[in-house]
Design an enzyme around this catalytic site. Structure first.
Site, PDB file in Angstrom:
ATOM      1  N   GLU A  73       0.824  -1.191   0.000  1.00 27.28           N
ATOM      2  CA  GLU A  73       0.000   0.000   0.000  1.00 27.28           C
ATOM      3  C   GLU A  73       0.861   1.244   0.000  1.00 27.28           C
ATOM      4  O   GLU A  73       1.989   1.237   0.472  1.00 27.28           O
ATOM      5  CB  GLU A  73      -0.925  -0.011   1.218  1.00 27.28           C
ATOM      6  CG  GLU A  73      -2.117  -0.894   0.957  1.00 27.28           C
ATOM      7  CD  GLU A  73      -2.838  -1.304   2.218  1.00 27.28           C
ATOM      8  OE1 GLU A  73      -2.363  -0.971   3.319  1.00 27.28           O
ATOM      9  OE2 GLU A  73      -3.873  -1.951   2.083  1.00 27.28           O
TER      10      GLU A  73
ATOM     11  N   CYS B 106       3.527   8.311   1.529  1.00 25.51           N
ATOM     12  CA  CYS B 106       4.084   7.296   2.428  1.00 25.51           C
ATOM     13  C   CYS B 106       4.344   6.044   1.597  1.00 25.51           C
ATOM     14  O   CYS B 106       3.428   5.450   1.047  1.00 25.51           O
ATOM     15  CB  CYS B 106       3.079   7.040   3.537  1.00 25.51           C
ATOM     16  SG  CYS B 106       3.631   5.794   4.678  1.00 25.51           S
TER      17      CYS B 106
ATOM     18  N   CYS C 251       6.835  -7.338   6.523  1.00 26.19           N
ATOM     19  CA  CYS C 251       8.033  -6.905   7.250  1.00 26.19           C
ATOM     20  C   CYS C 251       8.577  -8.115   7.990  1.00 26.19           C
ATOM     21  O   CYS C 251       7.802  -8.903   8.525  1.00 26.19           O
ATOM     22  CB  CYS C 251       7.678  -5.795   8.243  1.00 26.19           C
ATOM     23  SG  CYS C 251       9.108  -5.123   9.121  1.00 26.19           S
TER      24      CYS C 251
ATOM     25  N   CYS D  30       7.080  -6.034  15.422  1.00 22.38           N
ATOM     26  CA  CYS D  30       6.736  -5.082  16.475  1.00 22.38           C
ATOM     27  C   CYS D  30       5.307  -5.377  16.934  1.00 22.38           C
ATOM     28  O   CYS D  30       4.415  -5.577  16.102  1.00 22.38           O
ATOM     29  CB  CYS D  30       6.881  -3.652  15.965  1.00 22.38           C
ATOM     30  SG  CYS D  30       8.567  -3.320  15.403  1.00 22.38           S
TER      31      CYS D  30
ATOM     32  N   CYS E 119       2.207  -3.322  15.632  1.00 26.05           N
ATOM     33  CA  CYS E 119       2.135  -2.984  14.203  1.00 26.05           C
ATOM     34  C   CYS E 119       1.435  -4.065  13.390  1.00 26.05           C
ATOM     35  O   CYS E 119       1.777  -5.237  13.473  1.00 26.05           O
ATOM     36  CB  CYS E 119       3.549  -2.763  13.672  1.00 26.05           C
ATOM     37  SG  CYS E 119       3.604  -2.493  11.888  1.00 26.05           S
TER      38      CYS E 119
ATOM     39  N   GLY F  56       7.204  -2.396   5.801  1.00 30.60           N
ATOM     40  CA  GLY F  56       8.575  -2.872   5.713  1.00 30.60           C
ATOM     41  C   GLY F  56       9.591  -2.048   6.456  1.00 30.60           C
ATOM     42  O   GLY F  56       9.328  -0.928   6.893  1.00 30.60           O
ATOM     43  N   GLU F  57      10.758  -2.652   6.618  1.00 33.65           N
ATOM     44  CA  GLU F  57      11.879  -1.992   7.296  1.00 33.65           C
ATOM     45  C   GLU F  57      12.886  -1.571   6.221  1.00 33.65           C
ATOM     46  O   GLU F  57      13.605  -2.414   5.675  1.00 33.65           O
ATOM     47  CB  GLU F  57      12.500  -2.964   8.310  1.00 33.65           C
ATOM     48  CG  GLU F  57      13.817  -2.513   8.900  1.00 33.65           C
ATOM     49  CD  GLU F  57      13.811  -1.074   9.410  1.00 33.65           C
ATOM     50  OE1 GLU F  57      13.012  -0.744  10.303  1.00 33.65           O
ATOM     51  OE2 GLU F  57      14.619  -0.260   8.899  1.00 33.65           O
TER      52      GLU F  57
ATOM     53  N   HIS G 194       9.607   4.650  20.644  1.00 35.48           N
ATOM     54  CA  HIS G 194       8.418   4.069  21.299  1.00 35.48           C
ATOM     55  C   HIS G 194       8.561   3.669  22.760  1.00 35.48           C
ATOM     56  O   HIS G 194       7.555   3.387  23.415  1.00 35.48           O
ATOM     57  CB  HIS G 194       7.881   2.867  20.518  1.00 35.48           C
ATOM     58  CG  HIS G 194       7.616   3.143  19.075  1.00 35.48           C
ATOM     59  ND1 HIS G 194       7.031   4.304  18.618  1.00 35.48           N
ATOM     60  CD2 HIS G 194       7.879   2.399  17.967  1.00 35.48           C
ATOM     61  CE1 HIS G 194       6.935   4.263  17.296  1.00 35.48           C
ATOM     62  NE2 HIS G 194       7.444   3.135  16.879  1.00 35.48           N
TER      63      HIS G 194
ATOM     64  N   ASN H 278      -2.844   3.523  16.332  1.00 35.00           N
ATOM     65  CA  ASN H 278      -3.972   3.140  15.480  1.00 35.00           C
ATOM     66  C   ASN H 278      -4.321   1.696  15.734  1.00 35.00           C
ATOM     67  O   ASN H 278      -3.555   0.815  15.362  1.00 35.00           O
ATOM     68  CB  ASN H 278      -3.572   3.195  14.006  1.00 35.00           C
ATOM     69  CG  ASN H 278      -3.304   4.595  13.573  1.00 35.00           C
ATOM     70  OD1 ASN H 278      -4.099   5.486  13.823  1.00 35.00           O
ATOM     71  ND2 ASN H 278      -2.172   4.800  12.941  1.00 35.00           N
TER      72      ASN H 278
ATOM     73  N   CYS I 293      -0.721   5.019  10.016  1.00 34.56           N
ATOM     74  CA  CYS I 293       0.468   4.211  10.266  1.00 34.56           C
ATOM     75  C   CYS I 293       0.135   2.881  10.900  1.00 34.56           C
ATOM     76  O   CYS I 293      -0.689   2.793  11.780  1.00 34.56           O
ATOM     77  CB  CYS I 293       1.404   4.868  11.271  1.00 34.56           C
ATOM     78  SG  CYS I 293       1.528   6.583  11.189  1.00 34.56           S
TER      79      CYS I 293
END
Ligand code: SAH
Ligand code: SF4
Length: 413
Positions: free
Chosen positions: A129, A142, A149, A153, A156, A214-215, A270, A345, A388
Site C-alpha cells: 500500500e 508514504c 516486514c 513489532c 504494528c 517494511g523496514e 516508542h 492506530n 500508520c
C-alpha cells in the site's frame, strides 16, 4: 532471475525477533525501465542496439520523458525516433505497479493498493500500500520498502503479515510514479480534482516518507537506488531534505544510510527502557537503546537544521506515563531531535489501546517544555484505514477509530 530465501537468525526470547524466509521475486520477461539508474538505462539501450556514442544522450532523453513528463508509452516520447519507439516497445515497458484499488478519504487522503509480480505460479499476489496525505503546505507520500516486514513489532499490523519480500528499486520508484499519475502531478498533465489537493503550480507530491510497509534498512540497497532516482534534480526532483526514512533501529545500517542515501532520519523509539522496548520493538534485543542513540549521535550530517525525528506511539498504560515523557527528553539530550507523538492506530486483534487524549496532551506538554515542538495532530485518512501501522494489503472494512496517526506520519513541523 530468482532472489529468495534468506534465512534469518533464530529468535532469542519469547517473541520471534524476525521471520525466517523471504518470498521469491522473479523478474518480468519484458522489464520496465522505471527504477534503472542513468547508467543502467544507457546499458539497457546498448542491449537493443543503440550505439555507445549515443547511449548517454538517449538515456537522458528517456529520463526526462519518464520522470518529468511521466509518459507511460514510448510513442509519447516525441523527441525519440519512431524506429527506436518500436525497438523499445519490443523489449521494455514503462510499467508501474498495478493499482488494484484506490480509496479517497473525505479529507483528501488517498490510499492505493498495488499489486506486484509474485513470481511463482499459484502463489498469492504480492501487494503493498501507498498513502498520499495532502496538507496546506505540502503533500506527503508514504512509501513501502517491503511486502510485509520481517520484524514483529507488537503494535504494528504490517508485522503480522506472513508474506515478506524486498521491493526492487523500480517497485519503490513505481509508487511515486503511481501517485503522480493518479494526481496528474507530471509536467503538462491535467491535475486531479479533489479535497485537499494543492492548486495549480504547486507539486502534489512534495515530500516522501519511507514509512509504509517494511523496514527500509533491511532493504538498504534498493531503497538507496530508488531514492537517488526520486531525488534526481532532472527528474522526479524531490529534495533529500524532503525525504524521511524511518527505521525501527537497524543500528549497523544507520551510518550507511547517512553516507549512502543522505536523507532525513526518523527512529521508531516508542519506549525509553530496554525491557519495554524489547517487547514493543523486538529488534531492540539485538540493538538496545544505548547503541541506537549512539548511532543517532553519529548520524552523518545531523545538525540543528537536520534533526532526527523520534517517533513515539502512544499506548495507553504502556509507555505514556509522565515519568516516561521526562525520561524521553533526558535520553535525547544532546541529539538534534524532533519528537513525533503518534496516537496508536488500533487494528483488528491488536492488544493495545491508544492513550487518552488528555494523557497525550500532558505528555506532549512535558516534551514541549523541554524545548521540542510536539504538536498533537488531527486524524487523517481514518475512514480508509490508511494511518500508520494499519497497512496490511487487504482491502478491509473501514474502522471508525483509525485516522489519528496519519498526520503525525506526514511529519509536519
Ligand atoms: N519499519 C519502519 C518504517 C515503517 S513503520 C519503522 O518501524 O520505523 C512507520 C511508523 O509507524 C513507525 O514509527 C511505526 O512504529 C509506526 N507504527 C506502526 N504501527 C503503528 C500503529 N498501529 N499505530 C501507530 N503507529 C504505528
Ligand atoms: Fe516492521 Fe516497522 Fe511494523 Fe516494526 S513497526 S513490524 S519494523 S513495519
Amino acid at each position: 532471475m530468482t532472489v529468495s530465501l534468506d534465512i534469518a537468525k533464530p529468535a532469542t526470547g519469547s517473541v520471534p525477533l524476525e521471520k525466517t524466509a523471504l518470498e521469491t521475486y522473479v523478474a518480468l520477461a519484458k522489464p520496465s525501465l522505471i527504477g534503472l539508474s542513468r547508467e543502467q538505462l544507457a546499458e539497457a539501450l546498448g542491449k537493443i542496439g543503440v550505439k555507445p556514442a549515443q547511449q548517454k544522450m538517449r538515456a537522458q532523453q528517456l529520463w526526462h520523458w519518464m520522470y518529468v513528463r511521466g509518459v507511460t508509452r514510448f510513442e509519447q516520447m516525441t523527441s525519440v525516433s519512431k524506429d527506436l519507439h518500436g525497438v523499445l516497445d519490443q523489449h521494455y515497458t514503462l510499467a508501474r505497479p498495478e493499482v488494484v484499488a484506490e480509496q479517497v478519504s473525505v479529507d483528501g487522503t488517498r490510499k492505493w493498493l498495488l499489486r506486484l509480480p509474485s513470481g511463482l505460479q499459484g502463489e498469492r499476489a504480492h501487494e503493498v500500500e501507498c498513502v498520499y496525505i495532502p496538507e496546506s503546505d505540502r503533500g506527503t507520500l508514504c512509501v513501502s520498502s517491503q511486502v510485509g516486514c520481517t520484524l514483529n513489532c507488537s503494535f504494528c499490523h504490517t508485522g503480522t503479515q506472513r508474506l515478506v519480500r524486498n521491493l526492487t528499486p523500480g517497485e519503490i520508484v513505481g509508487q511515486v510514479m503511481v501517485a503522480r499519475d493518479r494526481l496528474g502531478d507530471f509536467l503538462g498533465m491535467e491535475r486531479a480534482q479533489g479535497p485537499g489537493l494543492p492548486t495549480e503550480g504547486e507539486r502534489c507530491v512534495s515530500n516522501i516518507v519511507m514509512m509504509g510497509m517494511g523496514e527500509p534498512l533491511y532493504n538498504l540497497e534498493s531503497v538507496r537506488d530508488a531514492l537517488q532516482i526520486v531525488s534526481d534534480g532532472d527528474g522526479l526532483s524531490i529534495s533529500k531534505r524532503r525525504i524521511t526514512l524511518s527505521t525501527s533501529g537497524v543500528v549497523p545500517n544507520i551510518q550507511r544510510a547517512g553516507d549512502e542515501i543522505g536523507v532525513m532520519l526518523a527512529i521508531s523509539l516508542h519506549a525509553v527502557r530496554d525491557d519495554l522496548r524489547d517487547e514493543l520493538v523486538p529488534l531492540n534485543r539485538k540493538y538496545p537503546i544505548k547503541e541506537l542513540l549512539e548511532a543517532c549521535r553519529n548520524y552523518p550530517g545531523v545538525s540543528n537544521s537536520k534533526r532526527i525525528t523520534f517517533e513515539y506511539v502512544m499506548l495507553k498504560g504502556v509507555n505514556d506515563s509522565l515519568a516516561d515523557a521526562k525520561k524521553l527528553v533526558q535520553l535525547l539530550k544532546g541529539i538534534p531531535a524532533k519528537i513525533n507523538l503518534i496516537p496508536f492506530n488500533p487494528w483488528p486483534g491488536s492488544k493495545y489501546e491508544c492513550s487518552d487524549w488528555e494523557q497525550i496532551e500532558k505528555f506532549s506538554e512535558i516534551v514541549f517544555n523541554a524545548g521540542y515542538a510536539s504538536p498533537v495532530r488531527t486524524p487523517r485518512g481514518r475512514d480508509i484505514l490508511a494511518a500508520c501501522g494499519q497497512l496490511k494489503s487487504a482491502t478491509e472494512k473501514l474502522s471508525a477509530r483509525e485516522r489519528m496517526a496519519l498526520r503525525a506520519m506526514a511529519m509536519t513541523d
